[in-house]
Design a protein around this motif. Sequence first.
Motif, PDB file in Angstrom:
ATOM      1  N   GLY A  42       1.302  12.804  -8.757  1.00  0.00           N
ATOM      2  CA  GLY A  42       1.247  11.483  -9.375  1.00  0.00           C
ATOM      3  C   GLY A  42       2.521  10.686  -9.252  1.00  0.00           C
ATOM      4  N   GLU A  43       3.485  11.181  -8.482  1.00  0.00           N
ATOM      5  CA  GLU A  43       4.745  10.456  -8.276  1.00  0.00           C
ATOM      6  C   GLU A  43       4.612   9.522  -7.071  1.00  0.00           C
ATOM      7  OE1 GLU A  43       7.286  10.670 -10.287  1.00  0.00           O
ATOM      8  OE2 GLU A  43       6.382  12.241 -11.520  1.00  0.00           O
ATOM      9  N   TYR A  44       5.348   8.412  -7.123  1.00  0.00           N
ATOM     10  CA  TYR A  44       5.333   7.497  -5.976  1.00  0.00           C
ATOM     11  C   TYR A  44       5.929   8.196  -4.756  1.00  0.00           C
ATOM     12  CZ  TYR A  44       4.103   3.622  -9.050  1.00  0.00           C
ATOM     13  OH  TYR A  44       3.449   2.797  -9.924  1.00  0.00           O
ATOM     14  N   GLU A  45       5.234   8.082  -3.626  1.00  0.00           N
ATOM     15  CA  GLU A  45       5.714   8.743  -2.405  1.00  0.00           C
ATOM     16  C   GLU A  45       7.022   8.119  -1.920  1.00  0.00           C
ATOM     17  OE1 GLU A  45       2.036  10.688  -0.132  1.00  0.00           O
ATOM     18  OE2 GLU A  45       2.058   8.505   0.014  1.00  0.00           O
ATOM     19  N   ILE A  46       7.181   6.826  -2.152  1.00  0.00           N
ATOM     20  CA  ILE A  46       8.468   6.162  -1.911  1.00  0.00           C
ATOM     21  C   ILE A  46       9.070   5.889  -3.286  1.00  0.00           C
ATOM     22  CG2 ILE A  46       9.644   4.147  -0.952  1.00  0.00           C
ATOM     23  CD1 ILE A  46       7.426   3.902   1.086  1.00  0.00           C
ATOM     24  N   PRO A  47      10.169   6.563  -3.649  1.00  0.00           N
ATOM     25  CA  PRO A  47      10.748   6.384  -4.988  1.00  0.00           C
ATOM     26  C   PRO A  47      11.038   4.916  -5.290  1.00  0.00           C
ATOM     27  CG  PRO A  47      11.797   8.214  -3.840  1.00  0.00           C
ATOM     28  CD  PRO A  47      10.934   7.522  -2.833  1.00  0.00           C
ATOM     29  N   LEU A  48      10.962   4.564  -6.560  1.00  0.00           N
ATOM     30  CA  LEU A  48      11.145   3.175  -6.965  1.00  0.00           C
ATOM     31  C   LEU A  48      12.451   2.589  -6.453  1.00  0.00           C
ATOM     32  CD1 LEU A  48       9.849   3.417 -10.646  1.00  0.00           C
ATOM     33  CD2 LEU A  48       8.660   2.457  -8.670  1.00  0.00           C
ATOM     34  N   GLY A  49      13.513   3.388  -6.449  1.00  0.00           N
ATOM     35  CA  GLY A  49      14.810   2.889  -5.998  1.00  0.00           C
ATOM     36  C   GLY A  49      14.850   2.562  -4.524  1.00  0.00           C
ATOM     37  N   GLN A  50      13.908   3.104  -3.755  1.00  0.00           N
ATOM     38  CA  GLN A  50      13.881   2.844  -2.315  1.00  0.00           C
ATOM     39  C   GLN A  50      12.761   1.891  -1.917  1.00  0.00           C
ATOM     40  OE1 GLN A  50      14.096   7.308  -1.473  1.00  0.00           O
ATOM     41  NE2 GLN A  50      15.285   6.473   0.222  1.00  0.00           N
ATOM     42  N   GLN A  51      12.084   1.332  -2.898  1.00  0.00           N
ATOM     43  CA  GLN A  51      11.042   0.344  -2.606  1.00  0.00           C
ATOM     44  C   GLN A  51      11.695  -1.031  -2.451  1.00  0.00           C
ATOM     45  OE1 GLN A  51       7.828   0.519  -5.451  1.00  0.00           O
ATOM     46  NE2 GLN A  51       7.365   2.657  -5.007  1.00  0.00           N
ATOM     47  N   ARG A  52      12.073  -1.339  -1.236  1.00  0.00           N
ATOM     48  CA  ARG A  52      12.791  -2.586  -0.993  1.00  0.00           C
ATOM     49  C   ARG A  52      11.909  -3.805  -1.274  1.00  0.00           C
ATOM     50  NH1 ARG A  52      16.590  -2.438   4.334  1.00  0.00           N
ATOM     51  NH2 ARG A  52      17.734  -0.508   3.886  1.00  0.00           N
ATOM     52  N   PRO A  53      12.423  -4.785  -2.009  1.00  0.00           N
ATOM     53  CA  PRO A  53      11.689  -6.049  -2.137  1.00  0.00           C
ATOM     54  C   PRO A  53      11.500  -6.701  -0.774  1.00  0.00           C
ATOM     55  CG  PRO A  53      13.460  -5.909  -3.763  1.00  0.00           C
ATOM     56  CD  PRO A  53      13.664  -4.780  -2.799  1.00  0.00           C
ATOM     57  N   VAL A  54      10.398  -7.381  -0.608  1.00  0.00           N
ATOM     58  CA  VAL A  54      10.133  -8.115   0.634  1.00  0.00           C
ATOM     59  C   VAL A  54      10.779  -9.492   0.534  1.00  0.00           C
ATOM     60  CG1 VAL A  54       8.349  -9.125   2.089  1.00  0.00           C
ATOM     61  CG2 VAL A  54       7.976  -6.884   1.031  1.00  0.00           C
ATOM     62  N   PHE A  55      11.419  -9.928   1.599  1.00  0.00           N
ATOM     63  CA  PHE A  55      12.000 -11.267   1.664  1.00  0.00           C
ATOM     64  C   PHE A  55      11.340 -11.994   2.842  1.00  0.00           C
ATOM     65  CE2 PHE A  55      15.901 -13.926   2.977  1.00  0.00           C
ATOM     66  CZ  PHE A  55      15.461 -15.004   2.224  1.00  0.00           C
ATOM     67  N   LEU A  56      10.431 -12.915   2.520  1.00  0.00           N
ATOM     68  CA  LEU A  56       9.662 -13.652   3.516  1.00  0.00           C
ATOM     69  C   LEU A  56      10.370 -14.969   3.797  1.00  0.00           C
ATOM     70  CD1 LEU A  56       6.959 -13.441   5.079  1.00  0.00           C
ATOM     71  CD2 LEU A  56       5.868 -14.589   3.147  1.00  0.00           C
ATOM     72  N   LEU A  57      10.893 -15.105   4.991  1.00  0.00           N
ATOM     73  CA  LEU A  57      11.685 -16.281   5.347  1.00  0.00           C
ATOM     74  C   LEU A  57      10.911 -17.123   6.352  1.00  0.00           C
ATOM     75  CD1 LEU A  57      14.525 -17.585   4.965  1.00  0.00           C
ATOM     76  CD2 LEU A  57      15.226 -16.346   7.034  1.00  0.00           C
ATOM     77  N   GLY A  58      10.641 -18.384   5.988  1.00  0.00           N
ATOM     78  CA  GLY A  58       9.895 -19.248   6.894  1.00  0.00           C
ATOM     79  C   GLY A  58       9.952 -20.693   6.467  1.00  0.00           C
ATOM     80  N   THR A 111       0.831  -1.203   0.000  1.00  0.00           N
ATOM     81  CA  THR A 111       0.000   0.000   0.000  1.00  0.00           C
ATOM     82  C   THR A 111       0.871   1.261   0.000  1.00  0.00           C
ATOM     83  OG1 THR A 111      -1.769  -1.164   1.191  1.00  0.00           O
ATOM     84  CG2 THR A 111      -1.815   1.245   1.239  1.00  0.00           C
ATOM     85  N   ALA A 112       1.925   1.242   0.811  1.00  0.00           N
ATOM     86  CA  ALA A 112       2.837   2.400   0.866  1.00  0.00           C
ATOM     87  C   ALA A 112       3.575   2.572  -0.457  1.00  0.00           C
ATOM     88  CB  ALA A 112       3.829   2.222   2.016  1.00  0.00           C
ATOM     89  N   TYR A 113       4.047   1.468  -1.038  1.00  0.00           N
ATOM     90  CA  TYR A 113       4.802   1.543  -2.286  1.00  0.00           C
ATOM     91  C   TYR A 113       3.952   2.077  -3.445  1.00  0.00           C
ATOM     92  CZ  TYR A 113       8.647  -1.222  -0.272  1.00  0.00           C
ATOM     93  OH  TYR A 113       9.706  -1.657   0.493  1.00  0.00           O
ATOM     94  N   LEU A 114       2.654   1.773  -3.435  1.00  0.00           N
ATOM     95  CA  LEU A 114       1.782   2.178  -4.531  1.00  0.00           C
ATOM     96  C   LEU A 114       1.142   3.545  -4.317  1.00  0.00           C
ATOM     97  CD1 LEU A 114      -0.008  -1.216  -5.359  1.00  0.00           C
ATOM     98  CD2 LEU A 114       1.949  -0.178  -6.508  1.00  0.00           C
ATOM     99  N   SER A 115       1.402   4.152  -3.156  1.00  0.00           N
ATOM    100  CA  SER A 115       0.824   5.470  -2.857  1.00  0.00           C
ATOM    101  C   SER A 115       1.539   6.552  -3.671  1.00  0.00           C
ATOM    102  CB  SER A 115       0.950   5.783  -1.365  1.00  0.00           C
ATOM    103  OG  SER A 115       0.248   4.828  -0.599  1.00  0.00           O
ATOM    104  N   ARG A 116       0.757   7.493  -4.205  1.00  0.00           N
ATOM    105  CA  ARG A 116       1.306   8.580  -5.016  1.00  0.00           C
ATOM    106  C   ARG A 116       0.988   9.932  -4.389  1.00  0.00           C
ATOM    107  NH1 ARG A 116       2.429   6.904 -10.535  1.00  0.00           N
ATOM    108  NH2 ARG A 116       1.818   4.733 -10.865  1.00  0.00           N
ATOM    109  N   ASP A 117       1.832  10.919  -4.666  1.00  0.00           N
ATOM    110  CA  ASP A 117       1.601  12.261  -4.149  1.00  0.00           C
ATOM    111  C   ASP A 117       0.692  13.045  -5.092  1.00  0.00           C
ATOM    112  OD1 ASP A 117       3.143  13.077  -6.313  1.00  0.00           O
ATOM    113  OD2 ASP A 117       4.977  13.314  -5.121  1.00  0.00           O
ATOM    114  N   ALA A 118       0.516  14.332  -4.812  1.00  0.00           N
ATOM    115  CA  ALA A 118      -0.403  15.166  -5.593  1.00  0.00           C
ATOM    116  C   ALA A 118       0.028  15.288  -7.052  1.00  0.00           C
ATOM    117  CB  ALA A 118      -0.507  16.545  -4.960  1.00  0.00           C
TER     118      ALA A 118
END
Length: 501
Positions: free
Chosen positions: A24-40, A15-22
Amino acid sequence: MNIKEAKQQIKNAITAYLSRDALGEYEIPLGQQRPVFLLGAPGIGKTAIMSQIAQELGIGLVAYSMTHHTRQSALGLPQLSTREYGGRSVTVTQYTMSEIIAAVYDTMERTGVREGILFLDEINCVSETLMPSMLQFLQFKTFGQHRVPDGWIIVTAGNPPAYNRSVREFDVVTLDRLKRIVVEPDYDVWKEYALARQVHPAVLTYLDVRKDNFYRVESSVSGKQFVTARGWEDLSRMLRVCEKHGLSVDENLIGQYLQNDRICADFSTYYALFQKYSADYAIEDILAGNAPEAVIERARAARFDERYALLGLLIDRMTGELRRALLMQDALGGVLSALKAVKSALEQGDALSLLQEQARALAAQLKSASEAGALSADRRAALQQTAALLREMEPLCAGKSAGEAYAALCGDFARRLDAHRTDVRRAGDALEHLFAFCERAFAGGQEMLILVTELTVSPFGARFISLFGCEAYFAHNRDLLFYERRKEIAGQLDALDLSAL
């Protein structure tokens, strides 16, 4: 954390990664959108929650198991091209698009979905030749010369080294670019999922009293012995099908899913007893309000384990009835929307063509959402039932004027709605009969508390009661003020009133 907490963490991140500002830019820049690593641990439900997240957020899902990929399929194949540099023609190597990234574009083209999850499982078990490219992908979101489309969030999963010899440890540089989430097995959390999936009552009642057997991985002289959440769910489905078709269930079959000799033998013994209770107790008579006195007396005198198994049988049968009523409720709601659309466009075409147009639009919606991975099993079933009802209504339009055809459609809908109301009343009566039986057979015991709790946790029980009520439930659960307030809200049946047509 448990799998439910992990799901919420991932959902929040997307939800945070897909949020855009006024602008239309991503509020969290693409370069800082860390991939999730689910370990289990394996079979804990990592893959299952990705489908749930996509469905709940209404976005696409493309899933791959990385153990099946070579460097060529993940990175793309090299191809030669000619370029001009400083007046000289040179031959350079380029790469075709990765199969994985191409799959994302294919999904976007087929479904129209522009945002989604790219889920890569077994990420830390890739081949040695693929590992450098995989590390580059996690850091820069590119395979070769091709980047994951904007709006597609990378979520990965893997097993700890203790469960898989092929695991390769990530270095600190890579881990520092990931959102690392470690998940542990938790039966109570899994049970919420299991109730929604209608996992077999023998599995749930067994695990309720033997939670330690929910998830185990052990070493023995004969090799690894293990039982996982995936194993229990797959066994449940097999038990349902075997019972439906009269196929035998023995320890050999159960052992194919519960690969721990002790737990397999223990559950096999329990399942045999559970089947005996199913045959001995008149489940249908109890829900019809005609429980024989001998059945009531036996339940009253039974040990707790037998009473608990009986309660599991009753709740399972009851929630199945409630689910069917709710699916028809949703399907009729879809038919009502289609008939409203037909009415509004009746001057532009005949009723049959307009109805068929609604059916085609519904089929396209169902296909697109299914391919994008954005439909839950129950929502898919409701849409399929809506489509089936529309097809059944089409012959009513044959040979009639637009007005006559529409009147026939409304008459047919009225008959179906009346039949549904009867089914809802029948299901409500069965629910009241279930409470009456428990009051007589288990007076003063904890079984009534278990019944109220299970109906509250069950998505089918909770929704049915909130829509249509159940006096016995409210009488035994006065503290749930949420349901008391909702008594004042008209049920969805009233929303299907024919005056809207």
